[in-house]
Design a protein around this motif. Structure first.
Motif, short mmCIF file in Angstrom:
data_model
loop_
_atom_site.label_atom_id
_atom_site.label_comp_id
_atom_site.label_asym_id
_atom_site.label_seq_id
_atom_site.Cartn_x
_atom_site.Cartn_y
_atom_site.Cartn_z
N HIS A 1 15.02 -29.09 6.21
CA HIS A 1 14.97 -29.54 4.81
C HIS A 1 14.63 -28.38 3.87
CE1 HIS A 1 15.37 -33.86 5.71
NE2 HIS A 1 14.81 -33.52 6.85
N ARG A 2 15.06 -27.19 4.25
CA ARG A 2 14.92 -26.04 3.36
C ARG A 2 16.06 -26.03 2.35
NH1 ARG A 2 14.12 -20.62 6.63
NH2 ARG A 2 16.17 -21.20 7.41
N ARG A 3 15.73 -25.78 1.12
CA ARG A 3 16.76 -25.64 0.08
C ARG A 3 17.25 -24.20 -0.03
NH1 ARG A 3 14.70 -29.27 -5.11
NH2 ARG A 3 15.73 -31.21 -4.45
N ALA A 4 16.36 -23.26 0.21
CA ALA A 4 16.71 -21.84 0.06
C ALA A 4 15.67 -21.01 0.79
CB ALA A 4 16.76 -21.45 -1.42
N ALA A 5 16.04 -19.78 1.11
CA ALA A 5 15.11 -18.84 1.74
C ALA A 5 15.63 -17.43 1.55
CB ALA A 5 14.95 -19.16 3.23
N VAL A 6 14.70 -16.49 1.34
CA VAL A 6 15.04 -15.07 1.22
C VAL A 6 14.03 -14.29 2.05
CG1 VAL A 6 16.18 -15.18 -1.02
CG2 VAL A 6 13.69 -14.90 -0.91
N GLU A 7 14.41 -13.07 2.49
CA GLU A 7 13.51 -12.28 3.31
C GLU A 7 13.68 -10.79 3.02
OE1 GLU A 7 14.30 -12.28 7.51
OE2 GLU A 7 16.47 -12.16 7.21
N ARG A 8 12.66 -10.02 3.40
CA ARG A 8 12.71 -8.56 3.23
C ARG A 8 11.84 -7.92 4.32
NH1 ARG A 8 11.52 -7.33 -2.50
NH2 ARG A 8 13.79 -7.30 -2.77
N TYR A 9 12.29 -6.75 4.79
CA TYR A 9 11.52 -5.94 5.73
C TYR A 9 10.94 -4.73 5.01
CZ TYR A 9 13.09 -8.55 9.82
OH TYR A 9 13.31 -9.54 10.74
N TYR A 10 9.82 -4.24 5.50
CA TYR A 10 9.10 -3.10 4.93
C TYR A 10 8.78 -2.13 6.06
CZ TYR A 10 8.38 -6.88 1.59
OH TYR A 10 8.59 -7.94 0.75
N ARG A 11 8.92 -0.81 5.78
CA ARG A 11 8.75 0.18 6.84
C ARG A 11 7.88 1.34 6.37
NH1 ARG A 11 13.45 -1.28 9.90
NH2 ARG A 11 14.94 -2.39 8.56
N GLY B 1 0.81 -1.21 0.00
CA GLY B 1 0.00 0.00 0.00
C GLY B 1 0.84 1.25 0.00
N ALA B 2 0.17 2.40 0.04
CA ALA B 2 0.86 3.69 -0.04
C ALA B 2 1.73 3.92 1.19
CB ALA B 2 -0.17 4.81 -0.17
N GLY B 3 2.88 4.51 0.96
CA GLY B 3 3.76 4.92 2.04
C GLY B 3 4.79 3.91 2.48
N TRP B 4 4.63 2.66 2.11
CA TRP B 4 5.58 1.63 2.53
C TRP B 4 6.87 1.74 1.71
CZ3 TRP B 4 5.17 -1.55 6.67
CH2 TRP B 4 3.91 -1.69 7.25
N ARG B 5 7.99 1.44 2.37
CA ARG B 5 9.29 1.39 1.71
C ARG B 5 9.92 0.03 2.02
NH1 ARG B 5 7.08 4.87 -0.28
NH2 ARG B 5 7.65 7.08 -0.52
N ALA B 6 10.54 -0.55 1.01
CA ALA B 6 11.13 -1.88 1.17
C ALA B 6 12.63 -1.78 1.38
CB ALA B 6 10.83 -2.73 -0.06
N ASP B 7 13.14 -2.53 2.35
CA ASP B 7 14.58 -2.69 2.50
C ASP B 7 15.09 -3.59 1.39
OD1 ASP B 7 14.31 -1.25 4.82
OD2 ASP B 7 14.76 -2.93 6.17
N ASP B 8 16.40 -3.57 1.18
CA ASP B 8 17.00 -4.57 0.32
C ASP B 8 16.80 -5.94 0.96
OD1 ASP B 8 17.88 -2.65 -1.44
OD2 ASP B 8 19.86 -2.48 -0.49
N ALA B 9 16.68 -6.96 0.12
CA ALA B 9 16.59 -8.31 0.66
C ALA B 9 17.86 -8.61 1.46
CB ALA B 9 16.42 -9.32 -0.47
N ARG B 10 17.70 -9.22 2.62
CA ARG B 10 18.84 -9.45 3.50
C ARG B 10 19.69 -10.62 3.02
NH1 ARG B 10 17.73 -7.86 9.68
NH2 ARG B 10 16.72 -5.87 9.29
N PRO B 11 21.02 -10.47 3.07
CA PRO B 11 21.90 -11.59 2.69
C PRO B 11 21.92 -12.65 3.79
CG PRO B 11 23.21 -9.77 3.51
CD PRO B 11 21.78 -9.28 3.47
N GLY B 12 22.35 -13.83 3.41
CA GLY B 12 22.43 -14.91 4.39
C GLY B 12 21.11 -15.63 4.54
N LEU B 13 21.14 -16.81 5.13
CA LEU B 13 19.95 -17.64 5.27
C LEU B 13 19.04 -17.10 6.36
CD1 LEU B 13 18.48 -20.27 4.42
CD2 LEU B 13 19.62 -21.34 6.37
N PRO B 14 17.81 -16.74 6.05
CA PRO B 14 16.88 -16.32 7.11
C PRO B 14 16.52 -17.49 8.01
CG PRO B 14 16.12 -15.65 4.92
CD PRO B 14 17.22 -16.64 4.71
#
Length: 225
Positions: free
Chosen positions: A103-113, A68-81
């Motif tokens: 048994h996870r093969r991969a994972a990515v994450e991001r924060y929004y503010r 929605g309006a006003g949100w800003r996304a951080d860069d996706a964080r490096p390393g396994l979340p």
């Protein structure tokens, strides 16, 4: 989360959270958001399981405009979340009971503010070995049963499954609350959706109505392809 694990922020009342979530009462609720480990958990204490981090899942993370309006996304964080459902402050929680996370093969994450500095949103996308995404869903349901309500430093943390067959059966909608003795109750929403061996988990502050949560959840499903 347990202070004995490697984390990304300070330890507050036994819960390790990012620095942006420093209030104790909020950190107790957001154990499902932040996690506390940077390497894949093992099937047992003597059986470490290595998980490779891949960046191919970035396209499945929500964009700031999806919230929605006003949100800003951080860069996706490096390393396994971390696995987003750890509950080490819950007396009935034992990490070794939940084997799908190893048994996870991969994972990515991001924060929004938001510009006002209010509670952030978080999105994590995990890819599992064949057959393990469904078992991960079972593990999440088990965590929510065992840790439906517990005390952390005098505040009561609780989780309620609002819709066990969310979005036509592909997801799970959860409301988390922490009740304080002298301040208003804090609420947060968690959306988990699965497609094949990919699991998408979103954590959102209280947006005032479920329709807003539904809209964001539908966009997360679309991102899974």
């Amino acid at each position: 989360m347990s202070s004995s694990r490697t984390g990304r922020g300070p330890v507050r009342g036994g819960v390790r959270v990012p620095a942006l979530l420093v209030p104790l009462v909020l950190s107790a609720l957001v154990v499902l958001v932040a996690g506390c480990q940077r390497s894949g958990p093992g099937d047992g204490p003597e059986e470490p399981h290595t998980v490779n981090v891949e960046r191919s899942g970035l396209s499945m993370l929500l964009g700031a405009g999806d919230l929605g309006a006003g949100w800003r996304a951080d860069d996706a964080r490096p390393g396994l979340p971390p696995w987003p459902w750890e509950q080490d402050d819950c007396p009935d929680y034992r990490s070794s009971d939940y084997t799908a996370k190893s048994h996870r093969r991969a994972a990515v994450e991001r924060y929004y503010r938001l510009p006002d500095g209010s509670s952030p949103a978080h999105h994590i996308v995990e890819t599992y070995e064949p057959g393990w995404a469904e078992r991960n869903v079972d593990d999440v349901r088990a965590v929510l049963r065992r840790c439906a309500s517990y005390l952390v430093h005098g505040s009561r943390v609780s989780f309620e499954i609002i819709d066990p067959h969310y979005l036509g059966g592909v997801g799970l909608l959860v409301r988390g609350r922490i009740a304080h003795a002298d301040t208003p109750t804090t609420a947060r929403y968690f959306v988990m959706v699965k497609r094949d061996e990919t699991v998408s988990t979103i954590s959102l502050p209280d947006l005032g109505n479920q329709a807003a949560v539904d809209t964001i959840a539908a966009k997360a499903v679309a991102r899974l392809g």
